[in-house]
Motif scaffolding. Structure first.
Motif, mmCIF file in Angstrom:
data_model
loop_
_atom_site.group_PDB
_atom_site.id
_atom_site.type_symbol
_atom_site.label_atom_id
_atom_site.label_comp_id
_atom_site.label_asym_id
_atom_site.label_seq_id
_atom_site.Cartn_x
_atom_site.Cartn_y
_atom_site.Cartn_z
ATOM 1 N N LYS A 65 0.599 -1.229 -0.098
ATOM 2 C CA LYS A 65 0.081 -0.100 -0.086
ATOM 3 C C LYS A 65 0.902 1.153 -0.054
ATOM 4 O O LYS A 65 0.636 2.300 -0.647
ATOM 5 C CB LYS A 65 -0.838 0.022 1.211
ATOM 6 C CG LYS A 65 -2.067 -1.077 1.045
ATOM 7 C CD LYS A 65 -2.778 -0.868 2.321
ATOM 8 C CE LYS A 65 -4.105 -2.059 2.436
ATOM 9 N NZ LYS A 65 -4.671 -1.824 3.397
ATOM 10 N N ALA A 68 2.164 1.906 -3.381
ATOM 11 C CA ALA A 68 0.967 2.157 -4.212
ATOM 12 C C ALA A 68 0.723 3.738 -4.075
ATOM 13 O O ALA A 68 0.467 4.514 -5.034
ATOM 14 C CB ALA A 68 0.115 1.607 -3.955
ATOM 15 N N THR A 69 0.872 4.173 -2.977
ATOM 16 C CA THR A 69 0.492 5.486 -2.296
ATOM 17 C C THR A 69 1.675 6.287 -3.118
ATOM 18 O O THR A 69 1.512 7.482 -3.444
ATOM 19 C CB THR A 69 0.590 5.760 -0.983
ATOM 20 O OG1 THR A 69 -0.431 4.659 -0.228
ATOM 21 C CG2 THR A 69 0.217 7.091 -0.701
ATOM 22 N N ARG A 71 3.301 5.799 -5.516
ATOM 23 C CA ARG A 71 3.269 5.839 -7.079
ATOM 24 C C ARG A 71 2.170 6.895 -7.465
ATOM 25 O O ARG A 71 2.120 7.555 -8.541
ATOM 26 C CB ARG A 71 2.930 4.334 -7.632
ATOM 27 C CG ARG A 71 4.255 3.675 -7.646
ATOM 28 C CD ARG A 71 3.978 2.323 -8.249
ATOM 29 N NE ARG A 71 5.382 1.341 -8.222
ATOM 30 C CZ ARG A 71 5.001 0.102 -8.192
ATOM 31 N NH1 ARG A 71 3.832 -0.642 -8.306
ATOM 32 N NH2 ARG A 71 6.305 -0.615 -8.076
ATOM 33 N N TRP A 72 0.967 6.864 -6.697
ATOM 34 C CA TRP A 72 -0.100 7.667 -6.906
ATOM 35 C C TRP A 72 0.514 9.074 -6.811
ATOM 36 O O TRP A 72 0.041 10.072 -7.552
ATOM 37 C CB TRP A 72 -1.144 7.236 -6.018
ATOM 38 C CG TRP A 72 -2.364 8.280 -6.088
ATOM 39 C CD1 TRP A 72 -3.296 8.346 -6.940
ATOM 40 C CD2 TRP A 72 -2.695 9.563 -5.360
ATOM 41 N NE1 TRP A 72 -4.154 9.437 -6.586
ATOM 42 C CE2 TRP A 72 -3.748 10.128 -5.894
ATOM 43 C CE3 TRP A 72 -1.775 9.953 -4.332
ATOM 44 C CZ2 TRP A 72 -4.103 11.401 -5.262
ATOM 45 C CZ3 TRP A 72 -2.310 11.405 -3.827
ATOM 46 C CH2 TRP A 72 -3.500 11.748 -4.063
ATOM 47 N N LEU A 73 1.214 9.291 -5.848
ATOM 48 C CA LEU A 73 1.745 10.673 -5.483
ATOM 49 C C LEU A 73 2.362 11.164 -6.510
ATOM 50 O O LEU A 73 2.313 12.370 -6.973
ATOM 51 C CB LEU A 73 2.532 10.876 -4.182
ATOM 52 C CG LEU A 73 3.028 12.097 -3.921
ATOM 53 C CD1 LEU A 73 1.863 12.796 -3.263
ATOM 54 C CD2 LEU A 73 3.917 12.030 -2.592
ATOM 55 N N GLY A 75 2.344 10.146 -9.718
ATOM 56 C CA GLY A 75 1.430 10.129 -10.986
ATOM 57 C C GLY A 75 0.633 11.432 -10.871
ATOM 58 O O GLY A 75 0.220 12.111 -12.014
ATOM 59 N N ALA A 76 0.141 11.582 -9.668
ATOM 60 C CA ALA A 76 -1.081 12.464 -9.532
ATOM 61 C C ALA A 76 -0.555 14.223 -9.244
ATOM 62 O O ALA A 76 -1.338 15.113 -9.451
ATOM 63 C CB ALA A 76 -1.857 12.211 -8.406
#
Length: 98
Positions: A65, A68-69, A71-73, A75-76
């Motif tokens: 997790k 994934a967080t 990667r999201w940070l 990417g976003a």
């Protein structure tokens, strides 16, 4: 004859030894009551091993997790920020060179 114990002294000594033996037997009984049965020990050991396995699985999922967080940070937040700032920087560099 004075070295030989009297009958009363023999009885007292025997009663003392009998009391000592009774105390020893009671202590052994208490120790046996405190002893854990091998089956109970095995069951506790298996339960502990299962708990450790579960905790390790949860820890691995939490690590996934976190990845994934991150990667999201990236990417976003980071990629759009760079996409917005890059043209501004390019224009500033080209404008300064003119």
């Amino acid at each position: 004859m004075t070295d030989e114990p009297t009958l009363g002294e023999v009885v007292r000594r025997f009663e003392d030894r009998l009391t000592d033996v009774r105390d020893d037997i009671q202590q052994l009984g208490r120790r046996l009551d405190e002893k854990v049965d091998a089956k109970v020990y095995d069951l506790r050991h298996e339960a502990l091993a299962a708990r450790v396995t579960t905790l390790e699985t949860i820890r691995e999922k939490d690590a996934d997790k976190i990845v994934a967080t991150r990667r999201w940070l990236i990417g976003a937040v980071v990629v759009p920020l760079v996409a917005v700032l890059m043209p501004v920087i390019i224009l500033l560099v080209q404008g300064a060179g003119s």
